[in-house]
Design an enzyme around this catalytic site. Structure first.
Site, PDB file in Angstrom:
ATOM      1  N   SER A  88     -31.253  18.559  37.010  1.00  0.00           N
ATOM      2  CA  SER A  88     -32.624  19.052  37.152  1.00  0.00           C
ATOM      3  C   SER A  88     -33.261  18.324  38.328  1.00  0.00           C
ATOM      4  O   SER A  88     -33.281  17.094  38.379  1.00  0.00           O
ATOM      5  CB  SER A  88     -33.404  18.792  35.859  1.00  0.00           C
ATOM      6  N   ASP A 131     -39.684  19.999  36.499  1.00  0.00           N
ATOM      7  CA  ASP A 131     -38.484  20.782  36.200  1.00  0.00           C
ATOM      8  C   ASP A 131     -38.476  22.130  36.940  1.00  0.00           C
ATOM      9  O   ASP A 131     -37.421  22.612  37.351  1.00  0.00           O
ATOM     10  CB  ASP A 131     -38.494  21.061  34.681  1.00  0.00           C
ATOM     11  N   LYS A 185     -31.464  28.099  23.550  1.00  0.00           N
ATOM     12  CA  LYS A 185     -30.716  27.774  24.776  1.00  0.00           C
ATOM     13  C   LYS A 185     -31.601  27.995  25.993  1.00  0.00           C
ATOM     14  O   LYS A 185     -31.833  29.123  26.410  1.00  0.00           O
ATOM     15  CB  LYS A 185     -29.454  28.640  24.905  1.00  0.00           C
ATOM     16  N   LEU A 227     -23.005  44.644  15.478  1.00  0.00           N
ATOM     17  CA  LEU A 227     -24.148  45.384  14.932  1.00  0.00           C
ATOM     18  C   LEU A 227     -25.300  44.424  14.640  1.00  0.00           C
ATOM     19  O   LEU A 227     -25.906  44.442  13.571  1.00  0.00           O
ATOM     20  CB  LEU A 227     -23.764  46.161  13.671  1.00  0.00           C
ATOM     21  N   GLU A 245     -36.302  40.841  26.499  1.00  0.00           N
ATOM     22  CA  GLU A 245     -37.439  40.852  27.440  1.00  0.00           C
ATOM     23  C   GLU A 245     -36.845  40.657  28.820  1.00  0.00           C
ATOM     24  O   GLU A 245     -36.413  39.552  29.156  1.00  0.00           O
ATOM     25  CB  GLU A 245     -38.408  39.705  27.118  1.00  0.00           C
ATOM     26  N   GLY A 283     -36.402  42.294  33.153  1.00  0.00           N
ATOM     27  CA  GLY A 283     -37.082  42.225  34.448  1.00  0.00           C
ATOM     28  C   GLY A 283     -38.157  43.282  34.628  1.00  0.00           C
ATOM     29  O   GLY A 283     -38.440  44.076  33.731  1.00  0.00           O
ATOM     30  N   CYS A 295     -42.002  37.935  35.365  1.00  0.00           N
ATOM     31  CA  CYS A 295     -41.419  39.250  35.088  1.00  0.00           C
ATOM     32  C   CYS A 295     -42.436  40.362  35.279  1.00  0.00           C
ATOM     33  O   CYS A 295     -42.092  41.472  35.658  1.00  0.00           O
ATOM     34  CB  CYS A 295     -40.867  39.269  33.664  1.00  0.00           C
ATOM     35  N   GLU A 308     -35.871  43.937  41.474  1.00  0.00           N
ATOM     36  CA  GLU A 308     -36.725  42.771  41.231  1.00  0.00           C
ATOM     37  C   GLU A 308     -36.379  41.654  42.217  1.00  0.00           C
ATOM     38  O   GLU A 308     -35.204  41.347  42.427  1.00  0.00           O
ATOM     39  CB  GLU A 308     -36.493  42.283  39.798  1.00  0.00           C
ATOM     40  N   LYS A 359     -37.533  51.112  29.391  1.00  0.00           N
ATOM     41  CA  LYS A 359     -36.422  51.352  30.318  1.00  0.00           C
ATOM     42  C   LYS A 359     -35.652  50.036  30.566  1.00  0.00           C
ATOM     43  O   LYS A 359     -35.379  49.303  29.624  1.00  0.00           O
ATOM     44  CB  LYS A 359     -36.947  51.993  31.617  1.00  0.00           C
TER      45      LYS A 359
HETATM   46  P1  NAD Z   1     -30.828  35.018  33.567  1.00  0.00           P
HETATM   47  O1  NAD Z   1     -30.587  36.344  32.947  1.00  0.00           O
HETATM   48  O2  NAD Z   1     -29.930  34.580  34.657  1.00  0.00           O
HETATM   49  O3  NAD Z   1     -30.760  33.869  32.458  1.00  0.00           O
HETATM   50  C1  NAD Z   1     -31.582  33.894  31.298  1.00  0.00           C
HETATM   51  C2  NAD Z   1     -30.915  33.033  30.231  1.00  0.00           C
HETATM   52  O4  NAD Z   1     -29.703  33.663  29.833  1.00  0.00           O
HETATM   53  C3  NAD Z   1     -30.544  31.627  30.715  1.00  0.00           C
HETATM   54  O5  NAD Z   1     -30.751  30.697  29.670  1.00  0.00           O
HETATM   55  C4  NAD Z   1     -29.058  31.788  31.009  1.00  0.00           C
HETATM   56  O6  NAD Z   1     -28.348  30.571  30.970  1.00  0.00           O
HETATM   57  C5  NAD Z   1     -28.642  32.723  29.891  1.00  0.00           C
HETATM   58  N1  NAD Z   1     -27.372  33.427  30.120  1.00  0.00           N
HETATM   59  C6  NAD Z   1     -26.817  33.771  31.286  1.00  0.00           C
HETATM   60  N2  NAD Z   1     -25.622  34.379  31.084  1.00  0.00           N
HETATM   61  C7  NAD Z   1     -25.433  34.428  29.744  1.00  0.00           C
HETATM   62  C8  NAD Z   1     -24.396  34.927  28.899  1.00  0.00           C
HETATM   63  N3  NAD Z   1     -23.298  35.487  29.398  1.00  0.00           N
HETATM   64  N4  NAD Z   1     -24.533  34.811  27.562  1.00  0.00           N
HETATM   65  C9  NAD Z   1     -25.648  34.248  27.038  1.00  0.00           C
HETATM   66  N5  NAD Z   1     -26.658  33.731  27.787  1.00  0.00           N
HETATM   67  C10 NAD Z   1     -26.558  33.827  29.126  1.00  0.00           C
HETATM   68  O7  NAD Z   1     -32.355  35.011  34.029  1.00  0.00           O
HETATM   69  P2  NAD Z   1     -33.132  33.861  34.811  1.00  0.00           P
HETATM   70  O8  NAD Z   1     -32.697  33.904  36.246  1.00  0.00           O
HETATM   71  O9  NAD Z   1     -33.036  32.583  34.072  1.00  0.00           O
HETATM   72  O10 NAD Z   1     -34.630  34.371  34.673  1.00  0.00           O
HETATM   73  C11 NAD Z   1     -35.194  35.321  35.510  1.00  0.00           C
HETATM   74  C12 NAD Z   1     -35.204  36.687  34.850  1.00  0.00           C
HETATM   75  O11 NAD Z   1     -35.902  36.618  33.607  1.00  0.00           O
HETATM   76  C13 NAD Z   1     -35.944  37.714  35.674  1.00  0.00           C
HETATM   77  O12 NAD Z   1     -35.191  38.905  35.730  1.00  0.00           O
HETATM   78  C14 NAD Z   1     -37.237  37.938  34.906  1.00  0.00           C
HETATM   79  O13 NAD Z   1     -37.809  39.195  35.098  1.00  0.00           O
HETATM   80  C15 NAD Z   1     -36.795  37.727  33.502  1.00  0.00           C
HETATM   81  N6  NAD Z   1     -37.944  37.393  32.654  1.00  0.00           N
HETATM   82  C16 NAD Z   1     -38.415  38.343  31.780  1.00  0.00           C
HETATM   83  C17 NAD Z   1     -39.530  38.080  31.003  1.00  0.00           C
HETATM   84  C18 NAD Z   1     -40.057  39.109  30.027  1.00  0.00           C
HETATM   85  O14 NAD Z   1     -40.759  38.719  29.100  1.00  0.00           O
HETATM   86  N7  NAD Z   1     -39.775  40.386  30.187  1.00  0.00           N
HETATM   87  C19 NAD Z   1     -40.163  36.851  31.088  1.00  0.00           C
HETATM   88  C20 NAD Z   1     -39.676  35.912  31.989  1.00  0.00           C
HETATM   89  C21 NAD Z   1     -38.550  36.198  32.766  1.00  0.00           C
END
Ligand code: NAD
Length: 493
Positions: free
Chosen positions: A27, A96, A178, A247, A253, A255, A287, A386, A456
């Site tokens: 970090s 962080d 996580k 299932l 949540e 992008g 997001c 995005e 979507k």
């Molecule tokens: P990411 O999808 O790369 O990672 C999100 C989380 O998933 C991390 O903890 C990551 O380690 C984990 N992850 C990655 N691969 C995985 C796997 N194979 N199995 C299980 N877990 C896995 O996203 P990011 O780069 O950390 O965050 C940015 C994204 O989050 C953007 O697309 C943003 O739009 C979205 N986001 C959405 C919201 C919402 O509420 N809709 C809020 C905040 C961020």
């Protein structure tokens, strides 16, 4: 704040503080690249231990049978702990993630509010007596799902952690949280607060680590009954496929590429402030950022000129400075991917009205200037995909029908902003845009009482609100005989 004040790097595995056995996580402070902490992330064995301990803790009648008002008291104590440690949480999160201290302070307050709201909602949830069709009582009750995996991104850790953990615990589950590898420290500090609040050991684990390793384990493990995921659409789609095999319910949540619409009759001062906040706060790493700005043709030139002027006046700099509006991005790698998308937009013919580069003098940090792009069509790559950075695309529109068509012509459906003084029109457009949230003459406002989620490619399911607790429970129907008579079919005795 120095590295000495950071969490010590041990993980919270089923109620015990232990060194991780997974890959090393580093970090850093995004403003200058200085080190916050290195730690070993969670490996598979750590995840398996956390799951075993969670299963035991969740099955304990002391937790499963705990009355709602008693469980609510624990949630209130967690809120107290977050409030008492708000400054520390905010500092750790700013180190962080690079977010401004002003924002991380607000996120800590919001996390405490989430626990308080959830406690109150929990105490007021009713089960139902349903209408019987015979001589029996029929009831619809709710049971915990068991183990819930909560997987969060790096952009607003304490708020998204609270949004997932509070309802899952309120529902009587154990939670395996996580966090993302770029922001592991806030969730570990959060675990310390939860532990001090007296949550029975084993009910919360915090397992930073690689998505492919620990994330996959949580999603695929047969003991895990739900995944609540916030992150990118491609990751979410993959998790949904894995969940389908089991299932297992998932909430996703994901992008966004949200349209913000400024009609010619809008209060333009309000609209400029709202558009700026909607896209450039959090350095665009949001997001719901309003990244596609549609401006009605007759005011387009003037409005865009004023917007560019206001954007160039934004204060870019140190996230610990009170005056800073645009802080660094989470990581230099992420800044580079944003820069690459802007370069691709240039190659597709974008005119860069402002920004489009890293600011001079801040090269050591993950900074990128607030950027406005024009001259593209809604189908250009950067208008479809995005960016998750401080990049706004401006596009003209003719009339209501045109902007509804363009607004909806995108694979995401997370949020929308509408600026107009014509309320019936705002209502029509709000109803016609396929999206989870619409803001009218405001943007990026939230209430924990109001459901949130996407349409979507922006996701499945809703978080927040009273139903947020129910989303972590299984519904059960119970029939209780009142007749005292054997069933006539048996002709017995
Ligand atoms: P990411 O999808 O790369 O990672 C999100 C989380 O998933 C991390 O903890 C990551 O380690 C984990 N992850 C990655 N691969 C995985 C796997 N194979 N199995 C299980 N877990 C896995 O996203 P990011 O780069 O950390 O965050 C940015 C994204 O989050 C953007 O697309 C943003 O739009 C979205 N986001 C959405 C919201 C919402 O509420 N809709 C809020 C905040 C961020």
């Amino acid at each position: 704040m120095t590295a000495i004040d950071m969490p010590d790097g041990r993980l919270f595995i089923g109620g015990r503080w232990e060194e991780g056995t997974g890959a090393e996580i580093t970090s850093t402070f995004p403003a200058d690249g200085s080190l916050n902490r290195t730690l070993r992330g969670a490996g598979r064995a750590d995840g398996e231990r956390a799951i075993e301990r969670a299963l035991r803790a969740q099955a304990d009648p002391a937790w499963r049978g705990m009355k709602a008002h008693e469980r609510a008291r624990i949630l209130h104590r967690i809120a107290d702990g977050i409030e008492a440690n708000a400054d520390r949480i905010a500092h750790i999160q700013t180190r962080d993630t690079g977010k401004t201290l002003r924002e991380t302070t607000a996120l800590a307050a919001s996390a405490a509010g989430t626990f308080r709201y959830t406690a109150a909602a929990l105490e007021t949830l009713d089960d139902a007596l349903t209408v019987p069709r015979g001589d029996y009582l029929t009831m619809s009750v709710h049971e915990p799902l068991g183990l819930v995996a909560a997987i969060t991104p790096w952009n607003s850790p304490i708020a998204s952690d609270a949004q997932k953990v509070a309802p899952a615990l309120a529902a009587g589950n154990a939670v395996l949280l996580k966090p993302a590898s770029w922001s592991p420290l806030v969730a570990l500090e959060f675990a310390r607060i939860v532990e001090a609040a007296g949550l029975p050991a084993g009910l919360l684990s915090v397992l930073p680590g690689a998505g492919r390793e620990i994330g996959n384990l949580l999603v695929e493990h047969p003991a895990v009954g739900k995944v609540s995921f916030t992150g990118g659409t491609s990751t979410g789609r993959m998790l949904a496929r894995q969940a389908a095999e089991k299932l297992m319910p998932v909430s996703l949540e994901l992008g966004g590429k949200s349209p913000t619409i400024v009609f010619a009759d809008a209060d333009l001062d309000l609209a400029i402030a709202g558009v700026l906040f909607g896209v450039f706060s959090s350095t665009g790493q949001s997001c719901i950022a309003g990244t596609r700005l549609f401006v009605q043709r007759e005011i387009y030139d003037d409005f865009v000129a004023r917007l560019v002027q206001a954007t160039q006046a934004l204060k870019v700099g140190d996230p610990f400075e009170a005056a800073t509006q645009v802080a660094p991005m989470v990581h230099r790698d992420h800044r580079d991917s944003v820069a690459a998308m802007v370069d691709q937009a240039r190659a597709e013919g974008a005119e860069v009205l402002c920004g489009g580069s890293a600011p001079e003098g801040l090269e050591a940090g993950a900074y990128y200037l607030p950027t406005i792009l024009a001259g593209l069509s809604n189908s250009a790559t950067i208008c479809r995909e995005e960016v998750f950075g401080p990049v706004l695309c401006v596009l003209p529109f003719e009339d209501e029908a045109d902007v509804i068509a363009q607004g909806n012509d995108n694979s995401y459906g997370l949020a929308c902003g509408i600026w107009t003084r014509d309320f019936p029109r705002a209502w029509r457009v709000a109803r016609a845009i396929t999206t989870g949230t619409v803001w009218i003459n405001t943007y990026k406002q939230f209430s924990i009482a109001t459901p949130f989620g996407g349409e979507k490619d922006a996701g499945i399911g809703r978080e927040k609100g009273r139903e947020g607790i129910r989303a972590h429970m299984a519904q059960k129907s119970v029939y209780l005989d009142l007749s005292g008579q054997p069933h006539p079919w048996a002709r017995w005795p």
